[in-house]
Write an enzyme that holds these catalytic residues in place. Sequence first.
Site, PDB file in Angstrom:
ATOM      1  N   HIS A  43      36.761 113.084  33.334  1.00 38.54           N
ATOM      2  CA  HIS A  43      37.256 112.611  32.357  1.00 38.54           C
ATOM      3  C   HIS A  43      37.628 111.223  32.480  1.00 38.54           C
ATOM      4  O   HIS A  43      38.393 110.453  32.961  1.00 38.54           O
ATOM      5  CB  HIS A  43      38.967 113.532  32.562  1.00 38.54           C
ATOM      6  N   GLU A  70      35.224 115.226  29.519  1.00 34.52           N
ATOM      7  CA  GLU A  70      36.634 115.464  28.791  1.00 34.52           C
ATOM      8  C   GLU A  70      36.864 113.742  28.260  1.00 34.52           C
ATOM      9  O   GLU A  70      36.565 112.965  28.972  1.00 34.52           O
ATOM     10  CB  GLU A  70      37.539 115.971  29.596  1.00 34.52           C
ATOM     11  N   HIS A 190      44.655 122.636  33.122  1.00 33.87           N
ATOM     12  CA  HIS A 190      45.860 121.845  33.478  1.00 33.87           C
ATOM     13  C   HIS A 190      46.849 122.632  34.255  1.00 33.87           C
ATOM     14  O   HIS A 190      47.374 123.383  33.700  1.00 33.87           O
ATOM     15  CB  HIS A 190      46.446 121.146  32.206  1.00 33.87           C
TER      16      HIS A 190
END
Length: 237
Positions: A43, A70, A190
């Site tokens: 990410h 991401e 998450h």
Amino acid sequence: MTKLSVNINKVATIRNARGANNPNVLQVALDCELFGAQGITVHPRPDERHIRYQDVRDIKPLIKTELNIEGNPIDKYIELVLETKPTQVTLVPDADDQLTSNHGWDTKANKSFLCDVIGRFKEAGIRTSIFVDPDTEMVHHAKECGTDRIELYTEPYASMYPKNREEAIAPFVDAAIAARELRLGLNAGHDLSLENLHYFHQMIPWTDEVSIGHALVCDALYMGLKETIKQYLKCLE
């Protein structure tokens, strides 16, 4: 089978703290695959405080499983994705200075924008996923954006899990059922951990992929990376 994609951002955070190349992010990515992970997630953020854009370029040709990138689809990010052509791109509505992802897209309000970005990625042959809250309305609008998958933002589930796991999972089951009825692929991520992952998978066994980083790296400090990945894969059996 639900795949485990290991997010290696935290490894890059440790490396960046000293400015050298220890730990070696590329080697960790390869080791995660060697130890059984079916994918690697990165990410990159605009300030490059953990994964750097060059890391993504370096990792892509080494990965033998799947690479998931991401991020918030700003111009720089879009260019990186189209250059490296990962297996999957996950669109996340992060602000530039955001500590970590903390909400999903409003897929209704941002539909035009998401349709345009997703169209560009799909033209390049890249599987797309939209990060969403467990809200069936947002799931339906995500379908209209043309995405291949959604990724459920699971922090609310993780937070409520110790108090009432049945209540915690309920909206996620509803959103997952909606996705399945719409023939959308389903990812989740998450704050999933060894504490709460098995129950999540038990209740939503058709999940295609979970992306886990922070908790997994923390566990690896005690158990080692190989054993930690083994334990996370066991949760997904």
